[in-house]
Design a protein around this motif. Structure first.
Motif, PDB file in Angstrom:
ATOM      1  N   VAL A 125       0.957  -1.623   3.640  1.00 37.13           N
ATOM      2  CA  VAL A 125       0.552  -0.790   2.504  1.00 37.13           C
ATOM      3  C   VAL A 125       0.093  -1.679   1.361  1.00 37.13           C
ATOM      4  O   VAL A 125       0.812  -2.597   0.944  1.00 37.13           O
ATOM      5  CB  VAL A 125       1.722   0.099   2.024  1.00 37.13           C
ATOM      6  N   THR A 126      -1.109  -1.401   0.846  1.00 37.80           N
ATOM      7  CA  THR A 126      -1.594  -2.109  -0.326  1.00 37.80           C
ATOM      8  C   THR A 126      -2.216  -1.112  -1.289  1.00 37.80           C
ATOM      9  O   THR A 126      -2.308   0.080  -0.995  1.00 37.80           O
ATOM     10  CB  THR A 126      -2.595  -3.220   0.061  1.00 37.80           C
ATOM     11  N   GLY A 127      -2.660  -1.591  -2.457  1.00 36.23           N
ATOM     12  CA  GLY A 127      -3.200  -0.725  -3.499  1.00 36.23           C
ATOM     13  C   GLY A 127      -2.701  -1.182  -4.850  1.00 36.23           C
ATOM     14  O   GLY A 127      -1.861  -2.086  -4.945  1.00 36.23           O
ATOM     15  N   SER A 128      -3.192  -0.571  -5.903  1.00 39.14           N
ATOM     16  CA  SER A 128      -2.780  -0.966  -7.249  1.00 39.14           C
ATOM     17  C   SER A 128      -1.455  -0.341  -7.652  1.00 39.14           C
ATOM     18  O   SER A 128      -0.551  -1.016  -8.147  1.00 39.14           O
ATOM     19  CB  SER A 128      -3.861  -0.575  -8.266  1.00 39.14           C
ATOM     20  N   LYS A 131       2.334   1.508  -4.207  1.00 40.97           N
ATOM     21  CA  LYS A 131       2.553   0.931  -2.879  1.00 40.97           C
ATOM     22  C   LYS A 131       4.033   0.711  -2.575  1.00 40.97           C
ATOM     23  O   LYS A 131       4.446   0.817  -1.421  1.00 40.97           O
ATOM     24  CB  LYS A 131       1.760  -0.359  -2.697  1.00 40.97           C
ATOM     25  N   SER A 132       4.844   0.419  -3.594  1.00 40.13           N
ATOM     26  CA  SER A 132       6.280   0.256  -3.353  1.00 40.13           C
ATOM     27  C   SER A 132       6.912   1.579  -2.929  1.00 40.13           C
ATOM     28  O   SER A 132       7.662   1.639  -1.949  1.00 40.13           O
ATOM     29  CB  SER A 132       6.983  -0.271  -4.606  1.00 40.13           C
ATOM     30  N   THR A 133       6.616   2.644  -3.675  1.00 38.36           N
ATOM     31  CA  THR A 133       7.176   3.949  -3.335  1.00 38.36           C
ATOM     32  C   THR A 133       6.667   4.415  -1.979  1.00 38.36           C
ATOM     33  O   THR A 133       7.438   4.944  -1.158  1.00 38.36           O
ATOM     34  CB  THR A 133       6.823   4.982  -4.423  1.00 38.36           C
ATOM     35  N   THR A 134       5.376   4.236  -1.713  1.00 40.69           N
ATOM     36  CA  THR A 134       4.822   4.649  -0.427  1.00 40.69           C
ATOM     37  C   THR A 134       5.481   3.896   0.720  1.00 40.69           C
ATOM     38  O   THR A 134       5.868   4.499   1.735  1.00 40.69           O
ATOM     39  CB  THR A 134       3.298   4.420  -0.406  1.00 40.69           C
ATOM     40  N   SER A 135       5.645   2.589   0.570  1.00 45.53           N
ATOM     41  CA  SER A 135       6.279   1.785   1.617  1.00 45.53           C
ATOM     42  C   SER A 135       7.724   2.226   1.845  1.00 45.53           C
ATOM     43  O   SER A 135       8.164   2.406   2.986  1.00 45.53           O
ATOM     44  CB  SER A 135       6.240   0.302   1.241  1.00 45.53           C
TER      45      SER A 135
END
Length: 465
Positions: A125-128, A131-135
């Motif tokens: 998971v990457t992005g600005s 990404k922490s919550t998504t991961s």
């Protein structure tokens, strides 16, 4: 530990001896490499020496004569705004430069996989933002359904510190642009792009370089599935580059602000409802409004991306929905601390800039807003769309009075300390309101980091609950 493959008998240098650097050094040594370690910080060098690593200054002109590769920690620049001197020496000597992420992907598979019914998978998971919550949300869902899952990278453990995965295991990696831009191997099974907003522009030579660093995760390894947030031009462009046609379901387009149309695989959130469409037909839906750990449109975007990633692994929509309900959120990111007399208390200390603070303001109604700290460039005017949600601001920080003057149109009380702000906000709050810490500023004027600031907020709230 993931032992690095293909390095036995080679001399490998490691520059930067923080978490990722020491982890890489250990994994290289386990793989049979001779490791030369260096860090400008003497305390970091002492730690490496205590673990038996050879410490060697790499700044000399002949330092790389016998070195096969240089492994660089994420915080060390290799191109912009200018290369670190040691990195430049390696490049002049023709020595390959890599990082722990590259080592991980080249070493992840093992001979034991031949005996597995299901080979392990990597979701990256990457992005600005988000990404922490998504991961963490992906890992939480997989854990709730009993899958063997490990969370690593920019969150959780270092990538080379994880255990070799078992049959059907899943590794979820959060990857920053610092990590994706340099890794010589990037081969996730599923790659997720959340969004893009300007960040780290000096490190990447501008917005185009920043996007290019993120894009490498998709272009270098060719993931089996790509989950792409298309609410910004860059994500829309990336999805278009990856897809072979309108119905190519290897690309899953995600939106948090509009209904997506077409024959492809689509996941979007509107008015608090997540919808999944495949081949023009609805395949699943979730009412996100009832999930306390995912408040606001920005978290609905995270939910869409995590949902899509979990669907690529064959999980049913209802199974994912049940797991969403038990997700408590990450510390310091829209973290619900507690409730009392109809008032909710939310810690979003990670909202260190205007963009993230605005997302927090828009996620709640009737807010008692604790804000302030070390202000960043650009001022606070971009917060104005969220002011309609704020009943009153309680400003902390050494420059609280100056900060409060920028909150035009809001009633603001200069509190300076967290203790005073929490006490006053709790005294003023009425049922149905939310006491929200979303500082819109860095913490360094009063705290070592945003985590310490959030912990202080939690301590003062819980002492009064």
């Amino acid at each position: 530990m993931i032992e690095v493959q293909g390095v036995a008998g080679q001399c490998i240098a490691v520059l930067g001896l923080g978490r990722s650097g020491l982890s890489a050094a250990r994994a290289l040594r386990a793989g049979g490499a001779q490791v030369l370690a260096w860090d400008d910080n003497s305390a970091a060098r002492d730690v490496a020496l205590s673990e038996g690593f050879e410490v060697q200054d790499l700044t000399g002109e002949a330092a790389f004569d016998d070195i096969a590769a240089l492994i660089v920690s994420p915080g060390i620049p290799h191109l912009y705004p200018q290369p670190n001197k040691i990195v430049a020496n390696a490049l002049h000597a023709g020595v390959p430069v890599d990082n722990d992420i590259g080592l991980f992907f080249r070493s992840f598979a093992s001979a034991e996989w031949a005996d597995y019914d299901q080979p392990p998978k990597v979701i990256a998971v990457t992005g600005s933002n988000g990404k922490s919550t998504t991961s963490a949300l992906i890992a939480h869902v997989l854990q709730e359904v009993g899958r063997d899952v490990q969370l690593a990278g920019n969150i959780g453990r270092g990538v080379l510190d994880i255990d070799p995965p078992g049959d059907g295991g899943v590794v979820v990696l959060e990857l920053s642009s610092y990590q994706t831009e340099l890794a010589r191997a990037l081969t996730p099974d599923v790659a997720v792009f959340t969004n893009l907003t300007p960040d780290h522009l000096d490190r990447h030579g501008g917005l185009g370089g920043y996007f290019a660093a993120k894009r490498r995760l998709f272009a270098e390894g060719g993931p089996d599935r790509a989950v792409i947030g298309v609410d910004e031009a860059e994500g829309l462009f990336l999805a278009g580059q990856l897809a072979e046609g309108r119905g190519d379901d290897r690309v899953i387009r995600v939106s948090a602000n509009r209904k997506l149309l077409g024959p492809g695989w689509l996941v979007f959130a509107r008015k608090g409802f997540l919808s999944e469409y495949r081949k023009g037909k609805q395949a699943g839906s979730i009412d996100l409004r009832k999930i306390k750990g995912l408040p606001g449109a920005h978290n609905h975007q995270n939910a869409c991306a995590a949902y899509a990633a979990c669907r690529t692994l064959g999980l049913a929509p209802k199974v994912i929905e049940r797991a969403f309900h038990s997700f408590a959120g990450l510390p310091h990111r829209s973290q619900l601390i507690g409730e009392k007399d109809g008032v909710s208390f939310v810690n979003d200390s990670k909202a260190t800039n205007v963009d993230s603070a605005l997302k927090a303001l828009l996620a709640f109604e009737n807010i008692r807003w604790i804000c302030g700290g070390l202000a960043k460039e650009g001022g606070l005017s971009a917060l104005a769309p969220g002011f309609a949600h704020v009943a009153k601001a309680y400003v902390i920080g050494r420059e609280a009075a100056e900060f409060s003057l920028q909150l035009e149109g809001l009633e603001a009380e200069v509190c300076t300390t967290m203790e005073h702000a929490v006490a006053q906000a709790m005294a003023d709050a009425t049922p149905g309101e939310t006491v929200l810490l979303a500082p819109a500023a860095a913490s360094f004027d009063q705290y070592d980091n945003f985590e310490k600031r959030g912990e202080d907020f939690i301590r003062h709230v819980k002492s009064r609950l």
